[in-house]
Design a protein around this motif. Structure first.
Motif, PDB file in Angstrom:
ATOM      1  N   SER A 362       0.821  -1.210   0.000  1.00  0.00           N
ATOM      2  CA  SER A 362       0.000   0.000   0.000  1.00  0.00           C
ATOM      3  C   SER A 362       0.859   1.266   0.000  1.00  0.00           C
ATOM      4  O   SER A 362       0.340   2.368   0.012  1.00  0.00           O
ATOM      5  N   TYR A 437     -23.228  -1.722  13.950  1.00  0.00           N
ATOM      6  CA  TYR A 437     -22.549  -2.848  14.599  1.00  0.00           C
ATOM      7  C   TYR A 437     -21.922  -2.422  15.924  1.00  0.00           C
ATOM      8  O   TYR A 437     -21.779  -1.234  16.205  1.00  0.00           O
ATOM      9  N   ALA A 495     -15.431  12.125   4.772  1.00  0.00           N
ATOM     10  CA  ALA A 495     -14.896  11.811   3.443  1.00  0.00           C
ATOM     11  C   ALA A 495     -15.073  12.998   2.494  1.00  0.00           C
ATOM     12  O   ALA A 495     -15.927  13.857   2.713  1.00  0.00           O
ATOM     13  N   PRO A 504      -8.785   9.501   2.534  1.00  0.00           N
ATOM     14  CA  PRO A 504     -10.051   8.799   2.757  1.00  0.00           C
ATOM     15  C   PRO A 504     -10.692   9.219   4.080  1.00  0.00           C
ATOM     16  O   PRO A 504      -9.996   9.636   5.006  1.00  0.00           O
ATOM     17  N   GLY A 505     -12.007   9.092   4.137  1.00  0.00           N
ATOM     18  CA  GLY A 505     -12.726   9.332   5.382  1.00  0.00           C
ATOM     19  C   GLY A 505     -12.392   8.234   6.375  1.00  0.00           C
ATOM     20  O   GLY A 505     -11.761   7.231   6.015  1.00  0.00           O
ATOM     21  N   LYS A 507     -14.090   5.861   7.990  1.00  0.00           N
ATOM     22  CA  LYS A 507     -14.615   4.508   7.781  1.00  0.00           C
ATOM     23  C   LYS A 507     -13.830   3.802   6.673  1.00  0.00           C
ATOM     24  O   LYS A 507     -13.381   2.659   6.830  1.00  0.00           O
ATOM     25  N   ALA A 508     -13.646   4.524   5.557  1.00  0.00           N
ATOM     26  CA  ALA A 508     -12.924   3.925   4.432  1.00  0.00           C
ATOM     27  C   ALA A 508     -11.461   3.699   4.792  1.00  0.00           C
ATOM     28  O   ALA A 508     -10.860   2.715   4.357  1.00  0.00           O
ATOM     29  N   HIS A 511     -11.314   0.423   6.624  1.00  0.00           N
ATOM     30  CA  HIS A 511     -11.586  -0.715   5.738  1.00  0.00           C
ATOM     31  C   HIS A 511     -10.457  -0.925   4.727  1.00  0.00           C
ATOM     32  O   HIS A 511     -10.041  -2.049   4.475  1.00  0.00           O
ATOM     33  N   GLN A 512      -9.985   0.180   4.149  1.00  0.00           N
ATOM     34  CA  GLN A 512      -8.908   0.050   3.165  1.00  0.00           C
ATOM     35  C   GLN A 512      -7.641  -0.521   3.802  1.00  0.00           C
ATOM     36  O   GLN A 512      -6.973  -1.373   3.230  1.00  0.00           O
ATOM     37  N   MET A 515      -8.501  -4.399   5.017  1.00  0.00           N
ATOM     38  CA  MET A 515      -8.781  -5.305   3.896  1.00  0.00           C
ATOM     39  C   MET A 515      -7.644  -5.301   2.891  1.00  0.00           C
ATOM     40  O   MET A 515      -7.311  -6.336   2.315  1.00  0.00           O
ATOM     41  N   LYS A 519      -5.621  -8.627   1.869  1.00  0.00           N
ATOM     42  CA  LYS A 519      -5.609  -9.050   0.466  1.00  0.00           C
ATOM     43  C   LYS A 519      -4.165  -9.268   0.009  1.00  0.00           C
ATOM     44  O   LYS A 519      -3.838 -10.280  -0.610  1.00  0.00           O
ATOM     45  N   GLN A 520      -3.289  -8.303   0.337  1.00  0.00           N
ATOM     46  CA  GLN A 520      -1.881  -8.394  -0.082  1.00  0.00           C
ATOM     47  C   GLN A 520      -1.187  -9.583   0.559  1.00  0.00           C
ATOM     48  O   GLN A 520      -0.325 -10.208  -0.034  1.00  0.00           O
ATOM     49  N   SER A 528     -13.549 -10.193   3.128  1.00  0.00           N
ATOM     50  CA  SER A 528     -13.881  -8.777   2.968  1.00  0.00           C
ATOM     51  C   SER A 528     -15.370  -8.481   3.121  1.00  0.00           C
ATOM     52  O   SER A 528     -15.750  -7.417   3.570  1.00  0.00           O
ATOM     53  N   ARG A 529     -16.212  -9.415   2.699  1.00  0.00           N
ATOM     54  CA  ARG A 529     -17.639  -9.102   2.711  1.00  0.00           C
ATOM     55  C   ARG A 529     -18.378  -9.744   3.889  1.00  0.00           C
ATOM     56  O   ARG A 529     -19.583  -9.669   3.978  1.00  0.00           O
ATOM     57  N   CYS A 531     -19.142  -9.045   7.067  1.00  0.00           N
ATOM     58  CA  CYS A 531     -19.101  -7.918   7.992  1.00  0.00           C
ATOM     59  C   CYS A 531     -19.021  -8.376   9.455  1.00  0.00           C
ATOM     60  O   CYS A 531     -18.264  -7.827  10.253  1.00  0.00           O
TER      61      CYS A 531
ATOM     62  N   VAL B  50     -15.141  -4.310  -3.128  1.00  0.00           N
ATOM     63  CA  VAL B  50     -15.124  -5.688  -2.649  1.00  0.00           C
ATOM     64  C   VAL B  50     -16.430  -6.403  -3.002  1.00  0.00           C
ATOM     65  O   VAL B  50     -16.610  -7.568  -2.674  1.00  0.00           O
ATOM     66  N   LEU B  75     -25.214 -12.421  -1.393  1.00  0.00           N
ATOM     67  CA  LEU B  75     -24.189 -12.181  -2.413  1.00  0.00           C
ATOM     68  C   LEU B  75     -24.263 -13.176  -3.558  1.00  0.00           C
ATOM     69  O   LEU B  75     -23.519 -13.059  -4.532  1.00  0.00           O
ATOM     70  N   PRO B 193     -18.397   1.367   1.968  1.00  0.00           N
ATOM     71  CA  PRO B 193     -17.502   1.345   3.127  1.00  0.00           C
ATOM     72  C   PRO B 193     -16.024   1.448   2.750  1.00  0.00           C
ATOM     73  O   PRO B 193     -15.176   1.605   3.611  1.00  0.00           O
ATOM     74  N   MET B 194     -15.720   1.311   1.471  1.00  0.00           N
ATOM     75  CA  MET B 194     -14.328   1.285   1.042  1.00  0.00           C
ATOM     76  C   MET B 194     -13.900   2.569   0.332  1.00  0.00           C
ATOM     77  O   MET B 194     -12.756   2.668  -0.106  1.00  0.00           O
ATOM     78  N   GLU B 195     -14.820   3.496   0.163  1.00  0.00           N
ATOM     79  CA  GLU B 195     -14.562   4.651  -0.694  1.00  0.00           C
ATOM     80  C   GLU B 195     -14.060   4.209  -2.059  1.00  0.00           C
ATOM     81  O   GLU B 195     -13.153   4.823  -2.640  1.00  0.00           O
ATOM     82  N   TYR B 216       0.714   4.141  -7.971  1.00  0.00           N
ATOM     83  CA  TYR B 216       0.704   2.677  -7.962  1.00  0.00           C
ATOM     84  C   TYR B 216       0.673   2.154  -9.394  1.00  0.00           C
ATOM     85  O   TYR B 216      -0.322   1.566  -9.828  1.00  0.00           O
ATOM     86  N   ARG B 219      -0.473  -1.335  -9.934  1.00  0.00           N
ATOM     87  CA  ARG B 219      -1.806  -1.726  -9.492  1.00  0.00           C
ATOM     88  C   ARG B 219      -2.890  -1.396 -10.527  1.00  0.00           C
ATOM     89  O   ARG B 219      -3.903  -2.067 -10.606  1.00  0.00           O
TER      90      ARG B 219
END
Lengths: 538, 378
Positions: A362, A437, A495, A504-505, A507-508, A511-512, A515, A519-520, A528-529, A531, B50, B75, B193-195, B216, B219
């Motif tokens: 990242s 949540y 955001a 990013p805001g 929340k994002a 998550h970014q 996640m 992922k990496q 990821s999905r 919740c 996602v 999903l 949720p991920m922007e 990137y 990417r």
């Protein structure tokens, strides 16, 4: 009337049954053959030698080499059934029943006569045999899937060969003598085969593929005949991934005897020996010995040649770049991030490893390096010469340093630890956004220790993670490393702020970060999905 | 004030030429519409998505659409490729990645809010408007339900309320126009949720997209989908896999939809201006041709008549001459015959004199009647 109807019905049932049995048998037969064919093979050779004489008139032929070797062996025949032996050298030609491609007709006849006559012979003896009709060979059907894999002479394999051949390097290594036009052995000039033998035959240098098969297979064959230990002669022996994995690996391979240094300074050579001002960057002490174990071949760094003096790289890659070095300057040669032969290119590649990618994936790939980053490698300053010292010629060509490369390397201490465990919070509760949540309990210490474990074996990582807080910066980015770094919400808020469109805001950001890292690092759980895997329902 | 025919034709010609000059100028200045300055858009980042379908849920909520058949948490709906319809303004589809690292990729589908929308271009009642906010909005009050917009849209977005018998509308994403004018985020963007969806001015979004691609390079594919496609769209996309692989058309080109019909439509004023001149000219030329033809014909007739008269006169005089000649020869013959007969008679008389006497005067009246007859025939 009724009887007749019953008759018809019975007939229909029997016919249907017969048809079903027929198809079932067919299906079984087809399944049988398909499973047999599905076994991937490493011995698929495409016979398209006629290409040298122009476009092919019929489809090229797919030939299973090992299948033929096996069949011939059962009949008591060996390689000589198909390959011609050179009288003087005793080596076999890798071409089928010929040593050279004379002309179109001769080559075509060699194959047609050679293959078909043998197949016919077997047929007349009532044995299973190969095709005799044109389209049985010349078709576009693939008989099997190929799992052919390239094989290289890594350090372990090289060592096993040197040992088996009693250090007779000349068995394989040779140089071409321009005056006598012969291959000669020159002690100390040994290099990788690929320095001369390229993908395709160039001038009088045969292609790598030919060179390897002529030398390797012939040597193995001769040794087998002499009942000595030898390597494989079948295709699969070298090129099948399973067989490759089974090749014995020597753990502690002794170093190559090439008079290479243990440690060396990587330094620029000024174009003009008197121009000592040209070099201003600090020198890099390089642990050559250690790097020998990090790579499988010398070729990984010495990509073009190993001849010449000890400086190696600077022969071709000068400060400004030379034609010999493809105009790649020394700076580029050492730092090109896309080139595997360069220091930084190779180190960047290491960052893609699962353990490193979580943080490094990242990070901005094209970020400008900080001066402290340069100093990680560029450690030893050149000593500026005073007026009185300019006399000896040797001092002018060799930049003077106060210490040896070995000393400089020994003085560099890798960072092995992050902060004391008790200073690393065990869990962090993320609750500022909790709406739908419950707050998230982040297993903070577990994450830190996992990341730490990932870099523990790597000297490279330890040299670059210079401070106890460097590792923390994988997540706690863009702020100084500290035991208590700023909170996420210190920077991340709402955001799409006009003055911070790139940030990013909150929340994002969470998550970014989570996640993205998962992922990496190929961490499948929590998905990821899913919740509720992280957030418990209220 | 009187206008001469020459003057009128001159004006019309000049007007026609002016329309042609105007058109050439448009083409040569490379004019294009870069979108309303400061207009909004959304950047979709496929590497961040996602596939959680929260955007679909957010859209459904703010647009007060009917509840879906299957909940948004399900999903398994991603197993099939879906399209937008009258009750789903946005859908997320899942695509298998070809080669490289494992794991699916996703793409959110909704109206792309073209800078020069095809739907608005074809609508003859102006039911669609590209607003200055960037949103392409629809006015059901003027819509006649021709559904040209549905055919025109290259992204196949507008949907029709087929189950609405009385007041069917065309439905599509509005970029939450009512919300953005109030300073709120579009429903989908707010829910993400991920922007993976970034809301902002189109200029900013392009900068952000370029920045991500530059930072990137490994990417992302080095392309911003929607920057130029169909003349540019307000909804932009960046991705780690080729756009074709996430269901985005790569064959659309960079021409805005209205430009496809621009050529034909710009010809209209020229046709209107030049046709009267052209037709009048053709009429005049035809008229003149007719006049000349008529004149030539009458001249030809006169000439023919004269020629015929001359011929007739000649023939008459010839025949008269011939008749005269015939008459003369007949008289001569008759005279000769009479003379011969007279000679013969005289000889016979002389012979008879010797024998007997014969009368001479009976011959003369016969000679007069023969002379009158040819004259009456002529």
């Amino acid at each position: 009337m009724m009887q007749k109807k019953a008759h018809v019905k019975q007939l229909a049932v029997w016919t249907a049954a017969a048809i079903m049995i027929f198809f079932a048998a067919e299906a079984v037969a087809s399944v049988d053959t398909s499973t047999a064919d599905e076994q991937p093979r490493a011995d698929m050779i495409t016979i398209d030698g006629m290409k040298t004489f122009g476009p092919l008139e019929r489809a090229s032929v797919e030939f299973l080499h090992d299948k033929h070797t096996e069949t011939l062996k059962k009949d008591g025949k060996d390689c000589l059934a198909c390959h011609i032996q050179d009288k003087t050298s005793g080596k076999l030609s890798i071409k089928f029943q010929r040593t050279e491609d004379k002309d179109r007709q001769t080559v075509m006849d060699t194959y047609h006569k050679g293959c078909i006559s043998c197949h016919n012979e077997l047929l007349s003896e009532g044995k299973s045999s190969g095709p005799v009709e044109c389209a049985e060979c010349h078709n576009d059907k693939t008989k099997a899937t190929s799992n052919w894999q390239e094989i290289g002479m890594d350090h372990s394999l090289h060592y096993r060969h040197t040992k088996a051949l009693d250090k007779k390097c000349e068995t394989c290594h040779h140089e071409y003598d321009q005056t006598t036009k012969k291959l000669v052995y020159v002690k100390g000039e040994e290099g990788t085969c690929r320095y001369c033998h390229k993908e395709q035959t160039e001038d009088n240098r045969i292609a790598m593929r030919q060179a390897a098969h002529i030398d390797c297979v012939n040597c193995h064959r001769t040794r087998i005949a002499q009942n000595k230990s030898a390597g494989p002669v079948e295709c699969a022996g070298c090129h099948d991934p399973k067989h490759q994995a089974a090749i014995e690996k020597i753990a502690d391979v002794p170093r190559m005897e090439m008079k290479q240094p243990d440690t060396v300074f990587v330094k620029a050579q000024p174009a003009d020996a008197t121009d000592t001002e040209a070099i201003r960057m600090k020198q890099v002490p390089f642990d050559h010995k250690a790097h020998e174990t990090y790579n499988d071949t010398c070729r990984a760094c010495h990509h073009a040649s190993m001849k010449g003096n000890l400086t190696g790289c600077t022969d071709c890659h000068t400060l400004k770049g030379e034609k010999e070095g493809d105009w790649v300057s020394l700076e580029e040669a050492m730092h090109r991030s896309k080139a595997g032969e360069s220091c930084e290119g190779c180190h960047k590649e290491k960052q893609t490893a699962k353990e490193c990618a979580g943080c490094h994936g990242s990070m901005v790939q094209t970020a400008t390096k900080s001066p402290t980053y340069c100093n990680t490698c560029h450690l030893v300053p050149l000593v500026e010469k005073t007026e009185g010292e300019t006399t000896p010629a040797a001092a002018e060509t060799e930049p003077v340093t106060t210490e040896t490369a070995a000393d400089a390397l020994a003085a560099r201490v890798p960072t092995l630890e992050t902060y004391p465990v008790e200073d690393i919070p065990e869990t962090v509760t993320i609750k500022s956004l909790s709406e739908t949540y419950q707050p998230v309990e982040l297993p903070h210490r577990k994450i830190v220790l996992t990341l730490l474990k990932g870099i523990q074996g790597s000297k490279l990582a330890q040299y670059f993670h210079t401070q106890p807080g460097t590792l923390c910066q994988g997540c706690h980015h863009n702020s100084p490393a500290a035991v208590k770094p700023p909170k996420c919400e210190s920077c991340h808020g709402k955001a799409f702020q006009n003055d911070q469109p790139y940030r990013p805001g909150l929340k994002a950001a969470y998550h970014q970060e989570c996640m993205g890292c998962h992922k990496q690092m190929n961490i499948e759980k929590p998905a990821s999905r899913d919740c509720v895997a992280c957030h418990k329902k209220k | 004030m009187s206008i001469s025919r020459r003057k009128f034709l001159g004006w019309m010609g000049a007007a026609g030429a002016a329309t042609m000059v105007g058109k050439t100028a448009t083409a040569s200045t490379n004019k294009e519409f870069p979108g309303y300055p400061g207009s909004h858009g959304v950047l979709y980042d496929a590497t961040r998505c996602v596939g959680c379908r929260r955007c679909e849920e957010g859209c459904n909520k703010v647009n007060e659409l009917p509840a879906p058949d299957r909940p948004f948490e399900d999903l398994s709906v991603l197993d099939e490729k879906r399209r937008t319809d009258a009750t789903h303004f946005t859908v997320v589809n899942e695509y298998k990645k070809t080669g490289g690292e494992a794991g699916p990729v996703f793409r959110k589908i909704q109206c792309n809010h073209c800078l020069e929308p095809a739907c608005a271009n074809v609508c003859f009642v102006k039911a669609f408007t590209k607003t200055e906010t960037g949103a392409v909005v629809y006015n059901p009050n003027v819509c006649v339900g021709c559904r040209y917009c549905m055919i025109a849209c290259p992204f196949e977005i507008p949907a029709y309320e087929y189950n609405e018998p009385l007041t069917p509308r065309v439905r599509k994403c509005t970029m939450c126009y009512p919300r953005i004018v109030k300073g709120q985020l579009p429903g989908c963007v707010e829910a993400c949720p991920m922007e993976a969806l970034t809301f902002g001015t189109r200029e900013d979004l392009l900068k952000i997209a370029r920045d991500r691609i530059e930072n990137y390079p490994d990417r992302y594919i080095d392309h911003i989908y929607g920057e130029r496609e169909m003349g540019g769209t307000s909804w932009l996309y960046i991705s780690g896999v080729p756009f074709k692989e996430i269901g985005l058309r790569e064959d659309l080109g960079t021409k805005p939809a209205p430009e496809f019909t621009l050529g034909a439509l710009s010809g209209v004023p020229m046709v209107i201006g030049l046709w009267p001149v052209l037709l009048t000219g053709i009429y005049a030329i035809n008229k003149r041709k007719e006049k000349i033809a008529a004149k030539e014909q009458s001249e030809a007739v006169t000439a023919a008549v004269d020629a015929a008269n001359d011929d007739a006169t000649q023939k008459l005089s010839a025949s008269l001459e011939k008749a005269e000649k015939d008459k003369t020869s007949a008289i001569d013959k008759a005279v000769k015959k009479a003379l011969e007969e007279a000679e013969k008679a005289r000889a016979e008389e002389e012979a008879a004199k010797a024998q007997a006497e014969a009368p001479e005067s009976a011959q003369a009246p016969e000679e007069d009647s023969e002379k009158d007859t040819p004259q009456e025939d002529a």
